[in-house]
Design a protein around this motif. Structure first.
Motif, PDB file in Angstrom:
ATOM      1  N   ALA A 298       1.078  -0.914  -0.086  1.00  0.00           N
ATOM      2  CA  ALA A 298      -0.002   0.202   0.129  1.00  0.00           C
ATOM      3  C   ALA A 298       0.979   1.630  -0.610  1.00  0.00           C
ATOM      4  CB  ALA A 298      -1.084   0.243   1.187  1.00  0.00           C
ATOM      5  N   PRO A 299       1.433   2.202  -1.640  1.00  0.00           N
ATOM      6  CA  PRO A 299       2.589   2.866  -0.822  1.00  0.00           C
ATOM      7  C   PRO A 299       1.692   4.273  -0.487  1.00  0.00           C
ATOM      8  CG  PRO A 299       2.473   1.518  -3.066  1.00  0.00           C
ATOM      9  CD  PRO A 299       0.802   1.353  -2.503  1.00  0.00           C
ATOM     10  N   ARG A 303       3.011   6.167   2.734  1.00  0.00           N
ATOM     11  CA  ARG A 303       3.643   7.419   2.841  1.00  0.00           C
ATOM     12  C   ARG A 303       2.859   8.292   3.690  1.00  0.00           C
ATOM     13  NH1 ARG A 303       3.550   6.716  -3.004  1.00  0.00           N
ATOM     14  NH2 ARG A 303       1.621   8.020  -3.553  1.00  0.00           N
ATOM     15  N   ASP A 304       1.460   8.302   3.609  1.00  0.00           N
ATOM     16  CA  ASP A 304       1.000   8.985   4.690  1.00  0.00           C
ATOM     17  C   ASP A 304       1.300   8.625   5.699  1.00  0.00           C
ATOM     18  OD1 ASP A 304       0.098  10.496   2.426  1.00  0.00           O
ATOM     19  OD2 ASP A 304      -2.126   9.307   2.501  1.00  0.00           O
ATOM     20  N   ARG A 305       1.570   7.665   6.505  1.00  0.00           N
ATOM     21  CA  ARG A 305       1.568   7.149   7.659  1.00  0.00           C
ATOM     22  C   ARG A 305       3.569   7.206   8.454  1.00  0.00           C
ATOM     23  NH1 ARG A 305      -0.071   2.897  11.282  1.00  0.00           N
ATOM     24  NH2 ARG A 305       1.556   3.560  13.690  1.00  0.00           N
ATOM     25  N   LEU A 308       3.429  11.209   8.861  1.00  0.00           N
ATOM     26  CA  LEU A 308       2.386  11.688   9.644  1.00  0.00           C
ATOM     27  C   LEU A 308       3.158  11.123  11.311  1.00  0.00           C
ATOM     28  CD1 LEU A 308      -0.936  10.169   9.019  1.00  0.00           C
ATOM     29  CD2 LEU A 308       0.222  12.990   9.169  1.00  0.00           C
ATOM     30  N   ASP A 309       4.065  10.155  10.784  1.00  0.00           N
ATOM     31  CA  ASP A 309       5.060   9.705  12.054  1.00  0.00           C
ATOM     32  C   ASP A 309       6.002  10.304  11.827  1.00  0.00           C
ATOM     33  OD1 ASP A 309       3.283   7.968  12.562  1.00  0.00           O
ATOM     34  OD2 ASP A 309       4.454   6.228  11.796  1.00  0.00           O
ATOM     35  N   THR A 310       6.404  10.908  10.948  1.00  0.00           N
ATOM     36  CA  THR A 310       8.266  12.287  11.324  1.00  0.00           C
ATOM     37  C   THR A 310       7.094  13.774  11.427  1.00  0.00           C
ATOM     38  OG1 THR A 310       8.497  10.827   9.379  1.00  0.00           O
ATOM     39  CG2 THR A 310       9.351  13.369   9.536  1.00  0.00           C
ATOM     40  N   MET A 311       6.764  13.900  10.721  1.00  0.00           N
ATOM     41  CA  MET A 311       5.978  15.692  11.493  1.00  0.00           C
ATOM     42  C   MET A 311       5.439  14.991  13.444  1.00  0.00           C
ATOM     43  SD  MET A 311       5.872  16.869   9.735  1.00  0.00           S
ATOM     44  CE  MET A 311       5.451  18.541  10.214  1.00  0.00           C
TER      45      MET A 311
END
Length: 378
Positions: A298-299, A303-305, A308-311
């Motif tokens: 699930a690209p 990417r969204d995950r 969000l984790d990085t932010m």
């Protein structure tokens, strides 16, 4: 016949053919000797008592027995615990007796010599000798000894004590002649004394003096008086050298264990750091491999995950509050004081004045708010 018996012609000095019958002159000595000899041989005139001399035979026997008893009693002797008795028969050795009562044939047949075998005797010797390295040294020593064999002590040599003194001189000269001067006057004093004792005892055993050496003490060993100051300086320098050497060894013994301990600690720390880095790298590699697998499935979600984790990770350490002005009301009240209390930089703000909007407190600079909005839209 008693000369003092009453009656005429009773004077023994005036009897006989040649005697002085009037008693007015000196006695005849030859006549007196003849009469005495006759009485002793039993040929003289006898008295009614049956004795030619007028003395009973029983009395003579008693006197003879008494004299014989006194003569035999002179053979008794006593030997103390620390002594030994040496019996000599006509001047030759007969036997050695232990402590206690003893008896020997009276003089002139036998006699006894008492020898003290436990008394520690002493002999001193002092001389100037030549060492192995051709130096001169003054040596003074004391020898302590005692008798080990009473028989040998009396019969082997004429004067055992003098023999020991002469043997001591020979032994110490041989020992000093085989040693160097520095060794004799410094650390070799006890070795010189021990070697002298051994040589001295070997010579005494060879001579059969009946003596045993108990102790040899080297009282003094020094150079001649004319050069004593120079040798004293040399000895002091040697002692200073030894002292500095001991201090250096003590310092090394103190520093080396510390250095070894520090080196071992650094090695352990490096090993632990290596294991930590390797483990972290292996964990990151494993996590990345798992993310790749999920991303392939699930690209977009991945990417969204990740975003969000990085932010979340980045902005969790920031004191800024982001508000999406475009999507919401900027005047919407938020409990910024409670949000910022959980922030790591909450001590930079003052929440004592709660009037006004939370947006104004959190973003007082409009430019910062604009940049934050742009970054949010991106």
């Amino acid at each position: 016949m008693a000369w003092n018996e009453p009656g005429p012609n009773r004077d023994p000095w005036n009897q006989g053919p040649g005697g002085n019958k009037r008693g007015d002159g000196p006695p005849d000595l030859d006549e007196m000797l003849r009469r005495l000899k006759a009485r002793l041989s039993g040929k003289g005139p006898r008295t009614p008592g049956g004795s030619s001399s007028g003395v009973p035979k029983a009395l003579v026997g008693l006197v003879v027995a008494l004299v014989a008893g006194l003569w035999l009693s002179t053979g008794f002797y006593v030997v103390d615990e620390q002594e030994r008795g040496v019996v000599m028969r006509f001047g030759a050795y007969a036997r050695t007796t232990d402590p206690g009562w003893g008896w020997h044939a009276p003089w002139p047949a036998e006699k006894v010599e008492i020898v003290n075998v436990t008394q520690v005797r002493q002999a001193n010797d002092r001389a100037t000798m030549l060492t192995k390295d051709e130096n001169i040294v003054d040596v003074e020593l004391t020898v302590q000894y005692r008798v080990s064999s009473a028989e040998q002590y009396l019969f082997s040599v004429a004067d055992p004590d003098m023999t020991l003194r002469q043997a001591t001189k020979s032994a110490v000269r041989e020992t000093v002649g085989r040693s160097e001067m520095d060794f004799i006057i410094t650390e070799g004093r006890q070795a010189v004394a021990d070697r002298t004792k051994q040589l001295l005892q070997d010579r005494l055993d060879m001579y059969k003096c009946g003596l045993i050496v108990t102790e040899v003490n080297l009282q003094q060993a020094q150079p001649p008086e004319a050069v004593q100051s120079a040798f004293a300086d040399a000895i002091k320098a040697r002692e200073d050298q030894q002292r500095v050497k001991n201090e250096a060894e003590a310092y090394a013994n103190d520093r080396l264990p510390r250095a070894r301990g520090a080196a071992a600690r650094q090695l352990e720390e490096a090993s632990a750091y290596r294991d930590q880095v390797v483990a972290r790298a292996e964990g990151d590699a494993s996590r990345f491999s798992q993310l790749v697998a999920e991303y392939r499935k699930a690209p977009k979600v991945t990417r969204d995950r990740l975003y969000l984790d990085t932010m979340t990770q980045v902005l969790s350490q920031s004191s800024k509050v982001l508000i999406d002005v475009k999507q919401g009301n900027p005047m919407f009240y938020l409990p910024l004081d409670q949000l910022l209390k959980n922030s790591p930089k909450a001590d930079e703000y003052d929440f004592s004045n709660s009037s006004g909007s939370g947006a104004n407190r959190a973003a007082p600079n409009p430019q910062d708010s604009g940049r934050t909005r742009d970054r949010g839209r991106q």
